[in-house]
Scaffold this motif. Structure first.
Motif, PDB file in Angstrom:
ATOM      1  N   VAL A 110      55.745  14.345  -8.863  1.00 30.46           N
ATOM      2  CA  VAL A 110      56.473  15.769  -9.368  1.00 30.46           C
ATOM      3  C   VAL A 110      55.672  16.515 -10.254  1.00 30.46           C
ATOM      4  O   VAL A 110      55.804  17.630 -10.287  1.00 30.46           O
ATOM      5  CB  VAL A 110      57.851  15.061 -10.114  1.00 30.46           C
ATOM      6  CG1 VAL A 110      57.682  14.560 -11.457  1.00 30.46           C
ATOM      7  CG2 VAL A 110      58.674  16.294 -10.095  1.00 30.46           C
ATOM      8  N   GLU A 111      54.825  16.051 -11.156  1.00 29.97           N
ATOM      9  CA  GLU A 111      53.804  16.713 -12.037  1.00 29.97           C
ATOM     10  C   GLU A 111      52.995  17.813 -11.364  1.00 29.97           C
ATOM     11  O   GLU A 111      52.266  18.670 -11.804  1.00 29.97           O
ATOM     12  CB  GLU A 111      53.026  15.873 -12.991  1.00 29.97           C
ATOM     13  CG  GLU A 111      54.040  15.312 -14.036  1.00 29.97           C
ATOM     14  CD  GLU A 111      54.412  13.983 -13.566  1.00 29.97           C
ATOM     15  OE1 GLU A 111      54.046  13.256 -12.264  1.00 29.97           O
ATOM     16  OE2 GLU A 111      55.463  13.207 -14.212  1.00 29.97           O
ATOM     17  N   GLU A 112      52.636  17.320  -9.823  1.00 27.90           N
ATOM     18  CA  GLU A 112      51.760  18.198  -9.285  1.00 27.90           C
ATOM     19  C   GLU A 112      52.555  19.573  -9.100  1.00 27.90           C
ATOM     20  O   GLU A 112      51.670  20.518  -8.755  1.00 27.90           O
ATOM     21  CB  GLU A 112      51.645  17.556  -7.877  1.00 27.90           C
ATOM     22  CG  GLU A 112      50.568  16.226  -8.119  1.00 27.90           C
ATOM     23  CD  GLU A 112      50.152  15.821  -6.756  1.00 27.90           C
ATOM     24  OE1 GLU A 112      49.618  16.418  -5.797  1.00 27.90           O
ATOM     25  OE2 GLU A 112      50.814  14.681  -6.382  1.00 27.90           O
ATOM     26  N   PHE A 113      54.039  19.520  -8.870  1.00 27.00           N
ATOM     27  CA  PHE A 113      54.559  20.741  -8.293  1.00 27.00           C
ATOM     28  C   PHE A 113      54.701  21.688  -9.451  1.00 27.00           C
ATOM     29  O   PHE A 113      54.651  21.567 -10.524  1.00 27.00           O
ATOM     30  CB  PHE A 113      55.968  20.269  -8.141  1.00 27.00           C
ATOM     31  CG  PHE A 113      56.316  19.733  -6.496  1.00 27.00           C
ATOM     32  CD1 PHE A 113      56.997  20.572  -5.738  1.00 27.00           C
ATOM     33  CD2 PHE A 113      55.716  18.518  -6.288  1.00 27.00           C
ATOM     34  CE1 PHE A 113      57.174  20.115  -4.524  1.00 27.00           C
ATOM     35  CE2 PHE A 113      55.778  18.103  -4.904  1.00 27.00           C
ATOM     36  CZ  PHE A 113      56.710  18.868  -4.041  1.00 27.00           C
ATOM     37  N   ALA A 114      54.744  23.048  -8.780  1.00 26.61           N
ATOM     38  CA  ALA A 114      55.212  24.126  -9.624  1.00 26.61           C
ATOM     39  C   ALA A 114      56.607  24.447  -9.138  1.00 26.61           C
ATOM     40  O   ALA A 114      57.024  24.454  -7.962  1.00 26.61           O
ATOM     41  CB  ALA A 114      54.209  25.490  -9.445  1.00 26.61           C
ATOM     42  N   MET A 115      57.451  25.008 -10.050  1.00 27.52           N
ATOM     43  CA  MET A 115      58.824  25.582  -9.628  1.00 27.52           C
ATOM     44  C   MET A 115      59.149  27.002 -10.095  1.00 27.52           C
ATOM     45  O   MET A 115      58.658  27.309 -11.141  1.00 27.52           O
ATOM     46  CB  MET A 115      59.813  24.464  -9.752  1.00 27.52           C
ATOM     47  CG  MET A 115      61.247  24.721  -9.589  1.00 27.52           C
ATOM     48  SD  MET A 115      62.406  23.481  -9.933  1.00 27.52           S
ATOM     49  CE  MET A 115      63.846  24.075  -9.306  1.00 27.52           C
ATOM     50  N   VAL A 116      59.953  27.495  -9.258  1.00 22.93           N
ATOM     51  CA  VAL A 116      60.363  28.831  -9.728  1.00 22.93           C
ATOM     52  C   VAL A 116      61.930  28.768  -9.646  1.00 22.93           C
ATOM     53  O   VAL A 116      62.566  28.278  -8.437  1.00 22.93           O
ATOM     54  CB  VAL A 116      59.911  29.886  -8.825  1.00 22.93           C
ATOM     55  CG1 VAL A 116      60.203  31.274  -9.386  1.00 22.93           C
ATOM     56  CG2 VAL A 116      58.427  30.002  -8.624  1.00 22.93           C
ATOM     57  N   GLY A 117      62.817  29.297 -10.494  1.00 22.51           N
ATOM     58  CA  GLY A 117      64.135  29.147 -10.705  1.00 22.51           C
ATOM     59  C   GLY A 117      64.687  30.445 -11.612  1.00 22.51           C
ATOM     60  O   GLY A 117      64.125  30.906 -12.359  1.00 22.51           O
ATOM     61  N   ASP A 118      66.085  29.998 -11.786  1.00 23.47           N
ATOM     62  CA  ASP A 118      66.663  31.142 -12.601  1.00 23.47           C
ATOM     63  C   ASP A 118      67.975  30.714 -13.364  1.00 23.47           C
ATOM     64  O   ASP A 118      68.646  31.516 -14.081  1.00 23.47           O
ATOM     65  CB  ASP A 118      67.076  32.225 -11.652  1.00 23.47           C
ATOM     66  CG  ASP A 118      68.463  32.148 -10.865  1.00 23.47           C
ATOM     67  OD1 ASP A 118      68.485  30.947 -10.483  1.00 23.47           O
ATOM     68  OD2 ASP A 118      69.277  32.716 -11.124  1.00 23.47           O
ATOM     69  N   SER A 119      68.274  29.320 -13.082  1.00 22.53           N
ATOM     70  CA  SER A 119      69.670  28.887 -14.023  1.00 22.53           C
ATOM     71  C   SER A 119      69.560  27.729 -14.516  1.00 22.53           C
ATOM     72  O   SER A 119      68.488  26.890 -14.563  1.00 22.53           O
ATOM     73  CB  SER A 119      70.590  28.977 -12.688  1.00 22.53           C
ATOM     74  OG  SER A 119      71.918  28.330 -13.343  1.00 22.53           O
ATOM     75  N   GLU A 120      70.487  27.302 -15.267  1.00 23.68           N
ATOM     76  CA  GLU A 120      70.567  26.077 -16.239  1.00 23.68           C
ATOM     77  C   GLU A 120      70.543  24.810 -15.126  1.00 23.68           C
ATOM     78  O   GLU A 120      69.994  23.913 -15.518  1.00 23.68           O
ATOM     79  CB  GLU A 120      71.817  26.088 -16.995  1.00 23.68           C
ATOM     80  CG  GLU A 120      73.028  25.794 -16.236  1.00 23.68           C
ATOM     81  CD  GLU A 120      74.371  25.424 -16.901  1.00 23.68           C
ATOM     82  OE1 GLU A 120      74.080  24.704 -18.137  1.00 23.68           O
ATOM     83  OE2 GLU A 120      75.394  26.103 -16.923  1.00 23.68           O
ATOM     84  N   ASN A 121      70.739  24.980 -13.876  1.00 17.78           N
ATOM     85  CA  ASN A 121      70.597  23.916 -13.028  1.00 17.78           C
ATOM     86  C   ASN A 121      69.279  23.639 -12.502  1.00 17.78           C
ATOM     87  O   ASN A 121      68.956  22.729 -11.893  1.00 17.78           O
ATOM     88  CB  ASN A 121      71.539  23.990 -11.813  1.00 17.78           C
ATOM     89  CG  ASN A 121      71.282  25.198 -11.039  1.00 17.78           C
ATOM     90  OD1 ASN A 121      70.587  26.201 -11.532  1.00 17.78           O
ATOM     91  ND2 ASN A 121      71.843  25.226  -9.551  1.00 17.78           N
TER      92      ASN A 121
END
Length: 225
Positions: A167-178
Motif C-alpha cells: 500500500v505504501e507504493e500507492f499515491a492517492m487523491v481525495g477530498d474528504s474525511e473518509n
C-alpha cells in the motif's frame, strides 16, 4: 517510476456541480500502473466508472465496506448492514427521513452501510449511530452510517495484498474525511483544494486547484515523483 494510483470520485473526479469531469478519463485510462477507484458510493458506481473509462475494475465502495478486484474476480463485503438499518429505522421512528425519496437510488444497492442526505438533521442521527456502536462519516455529499473498523484505508490495504503490491507504493487523491484513513497508509497523498479539514490535515500535499482541476494537478505532481 510512476506509482499505482487510488482515487476518490465525488469532489475529486467531478466538477463543482457533482458531474464527472470528462478530462479525467484519458489520464486514468493511460495510467501505466494499477488504478483503484475508492469511493463512498455504492458498488455499481465505481464499477460503471471503470467500465466507461476503460480500465480494469479495481474498486473500493461504501467507504471500505465493499471491494472488488477484477484480477482475482473476488467481491468482498465487510460491515454490519443490519446495524446500519436499525439506526436509520430508529431515525425514521423519530420522524426524520433519509432525504432520497421513495425509490432511494442512493441506498438501493448498498450492502454494508446506509447514507442520509446532508439536508437532514445530523445530531439525532449521530446519537442513534453511537447508541448502536456505529460510526458516522460526513463525506460532504452524505452522512454515512458505517461499521467500526471499516474504512477506505483498510480496504485499500486488502486490495494491495491481493494485487501483491504494498500500500505504501500507492499515491492517492481525495477530498474528504473518509479518505483520511487511506491517506495515512499510502506513500503519497494529495487533498484537492476543496477538501475538508480532516482530509487536508492528513494528506501529504494540498493542490492549489479544486475538484477535477486539483486531481489533474496532483497527477502532474505524482508523475514527477
Amino acid at each position: 517510476m510512476t506509482p499505482p494510483l487510488a482515487v476518490d470520485i465525488d469532489g475529486t473526479l467531478t466538477d463543482g456541480t457533482g458531474a464527472l469531469d470528462p478530462r479525467v478519463m484519458t489520464p486514468l485510462r493511460e495510467w501505466p500502473e494499477p488504478v483503484v477507484v475508492a469511493t463512498g458510493k455504492a458498488l455499481p458506481y465505481p464499477v460503471a466508472l471503470c467500465h466507461f473509462v476503460g480500465i480494469p475494475t479495481r474498486v473500493v465502495a461504501e467507504n471500505g465496506g465493499a471491494a472488488y478486484l477484477e484480477d482475482d474476480d473476488e467481491l468482498v463485503f465487510v460491515g454490519d448492514r443490519e446495524a446500519a438499518q436499525r439506526v436509520v429505522d430508529a431515525y425514521r421512528e423519530r420522524g426524520y427521513d433519509l432525504g432520497y425519496g421513495d425509490v432511494d437510488l442512493t441506498n438501493r444497492w448498498r450492502e454494508t452501510e446506509l447514507a442520509v442526505s446532508l439536508d437532514q438533521p445530523l445530531e439525532p442521527l449521530r446519537e442513534l449511530a453511537a447508541a448502536e456502536g456505529m460510526n458516522l462519516f460526513d463525506t460532504g455529499y452524505a452522512y454515512h452510517v458505517t461499521s467500526p473498523g471499516v474504512d477506505k484505508g483498510t480496504a485499500l490495504e486488502a486490495i494491495c495484498d491481493r494485487l501483491d503490491r504494498s500500500v505504501e507504493e500507492f499515491a492517492m487523491v481525495g477530498d474528504s474525511e473518509n479518505d483520511a484513513a487511506a491517506f495515512e497508509r499510502v506513500g503519497h497523498s494529495y487533498a484537492v483544494a476543496n477538501a475538508d479539514d480532516a482530509a487536508k490535515a492528513t494528506a501529504d500535499f494540498e493542490t492549489e486547484a479544486s475538484y477535477a482541476d486539483g486531481f489533474l494537478e496532483a497527477l502532474d505532481a505524482i508523475r514527477s515523483l
